[in-house]
Write an enzyme that holds these catalytic residues in place. Sequence first.
Site, PDB file in Angstrom:
ATOM      1  N   LYS A  21       0.842  -1.209   0.000  1.00 11.86           N
ATOM      2  CA  LYS A  21       0.000   0.000   0.000  1.00 11.86           C
ATOM      3  C   LYS A  21       0.874   1.255   0.000  1.00 11.86           C
ATOM      4  CE  LYS A  21       0.906   1.426   4.375  1.00 11.86           C
ATOM      5  NZ  LYS A  21       1.591   2.614   4.775  1.00 11.86           N
ATOM      6  N   ASP A 146      -2.305  -2.149  10.054  1.00 14.43           N
ATOM      7  CA  ASP A 146      -2.461  -2.075   8.588  1.00 14.43           C
ATOM      8  C   ASP A 146      -3.024  -3.367   7.990  1.00 14.43           C
ATOM      9  OD1 ASP A 146      -1.464   0.484   8.464  1.00 14.43           O
ATOM     10  OD2 ASP A 146       0.556  -0.100   7.836  1.00 14.43           O
TER      11      ASP A 146
HETATM   12  P1  ATP Z   1       4.196  -0.662   7.719  1.00 12.73           P
HETATM   13  O1  ATP Z   1       4.079   0.186   6.486  1.00 12.73           O
HETATM   14  O2  ATP Z   1       2.995  -1.558   7.966  1.00 12.73           O
HETATM   15  O3  ATP Z   1       4.674   0.074   8.929  1.00 12.73           O
HETATM   16  P2  ATP Z   1       6.731  -1.507   6.727  1.00 12.73           P
HETATM   17  O4  ATP Z   1       6.554  -1.643   5.252  1.00 12.73           O
HETATM   18  O5  ATP Z   1       7.350  -0.231   7.182  1.00 12.73           O
HETATM   19  O6  ATP Z   1       5.346  -1.743   7.419  1.00 12.73           O
HETATM   20  P3  ATP Z   1       7.624  -4.224   6.950  1.00 12.73           P
HETATM   21  O7  ATP Z   1       8.151  -4.499   5.574  1.00 12.73           O
HETATM   22  O8  ATP Z   1       6.337  -4.835   7.305  1.00 12.73           O
HETATM   23  O9  ATP Z   1       7.616  -2.661   7.266  1.00 12.73           O
HETATM   24  O10 ATP Z   1       8.776  -4.699   7.953  1.00 12.73           O
HETATM   25  C1  ATP Z   1       8.983  -4.182   9.237  1.00 12.73           C
HETATM   26  C2  ATP Z   1       9.834  -5.190  10.018  1.00 12.73           C
HETATM   27  O11 ATP Z   1       9.028  -6.319  10.322  1.00 12.73           O
HETATM   28  C3  ATP Z   1      11.015  -5.739   9.218  1.00 12.73           C
HETATM   29  O12 ATP Z   1      12.171  -5.020   9.479  1.00 12.73           O
HETATM   30  C4  ATP Z   1      11.127  -7.179   9.659  1.00 12.73           C
HETATM   31  O13 ATP Z   1      12.133  -7.355  10.620  1.00 12.73           O
HETATM   32  C5  ATP Z   1       9.799  -7.523  10.318  1.00 12.73           C
HETATM   33  N1  ATP Z   1       9.001  -8.554   9.598  1.00 12.73           N
HETATM   34  C6  ATP Z   1       8.350  -9.563  10.175  1.00 12.73           C
HETATM   35  N2  ATP Z   1       7.691 -10.308   9.261  1.00 12.73           N
HETATM   36  C7  ATP Z   1       7.921  -9.759   8.070  1.00 12.73           C
HETATM   37  C8  ATP Z   1       7.499 -10.087   6.749  1.00 12.73           C
HETATM   38  N3  ATP Z   1       6.700 -11.134   6.482  1.00 12.73           N
HETATM   39  N4  ATP Z   1       7.913  -9.285   5.753  1.00 12.73           N
HETATM   40  C9  ATP Z   1       8.704  -8.211   6.017  1.00 12.73           C
HETATM   41  N5  ATP Z   1       9.131  -7.883   7.242  1.00 12.73           N
HETATM   42  C10 ATP Z   1       8.755  -8.633   8.272  1.00 12.73           C
END
Ligand code: ATP
Length: 300
Positions: A21, A146
């Site tokens: 997203k 989210d």
């Molecule tokens: P959001 O936008 O919901 O805050 P994000 O895109 O900033 O999420 P994610 O890619 O979800 O961040 O990753 C955040 C942290 O979560 C990563 O650094 C990782 O250590 C952990 N994590 C746990 N499971 C997953 C997964 N399936 N995919 C990616 N990261 C994961």
Amino acid sequence: MDERAKDKVNMKKIIIKAPAKINLSLDVTGKRQDGYHEVEMIMQSIELCDTVYLTKTRGGIDVSADCLDVPLGNDNIAYKAAKAMQDVFCVGDGVDIYIKKSIPMAAGLAGGSADAAAVIWGLNRIWDIDANRDELMKVAVSIGADVPFCIMGGTALAQGIGERLTPLSVDLNCHVVIVKPPISVSTGKVYSSLDLIKTCKRPNTTAIIDFLKAGDIEGIGGYMENVLEDVTETIYGGIYDIKREINRFKPLGVLMSGSGPSVYGLFNTREEAYRAYLTLKETYGDIYITRTCPCGVCII
Ligand code: ATP
């Protein structure tokens, strides 16, 4: 055996597309007693997606991925989602989860949340749970704010901690260029550093919704704001440089997504987006070209 029953017996494996997203806007309206922030944001699914493979097993939950950085075992949000489904619906079956990662991690694009959404939605099928949408959404929000949006997808207004969703029946149909700077952002640190009293750059959420409903894509650009942008810029830097670079290509709008650090430009046509992508690629290694998408998790 009728066709539907046969389908159920055969449904041991499922492959799910889990779209990322972007935030068309992000406002923080207050802080709750429990420490969570109250938000008001317009969320938009994009075609950039992970692929989640679920295989029903006799017991246990196993997570693997094609990317070494993805945490395995119970540190993975996909594992937590599967465990919650097992516990809430008293399921004895297990699952092997394989994640083909395309969404950059810790980027503000809800990659982990999308994987969790795919697991909740997919297990409801392969474990024959047959829970309704509200029941699934309850599990989803217990995993992350989210996750409910990632199940629903499309374009939506998210309120509360992000879980109160109002679908906006629009098909944005835009092209998106995303630049992820080489910074690791802590979402917690960004939110906790936000000073609501000093925040002056806020989105006009109502105006964006009106423009979206009127199909006036050109109109939304001037109102897209993310109150976390200043905070991430102050702590980590680099966000405004990228915004300036993307702005040279005259996008409809340019904004940081979530708590960052990804910054995207929204374009009317594939040609405009591609021109920006090709030039920016010379400077930024981690860059993506995609488009908006009208749905959330779905079977491939
Ligand atoms: P959001 O936008 O919901 O805050 P994000 O895109 O900033 O999420 P994610 O890619 O979800 O961040 O990753 C955040 C942290 O979560 C990563 O650094 C990782 O250590 C952990 N994590 C746990 N499971 C997953 C997964 N399936 N995919 C990616 N990261 C994961």
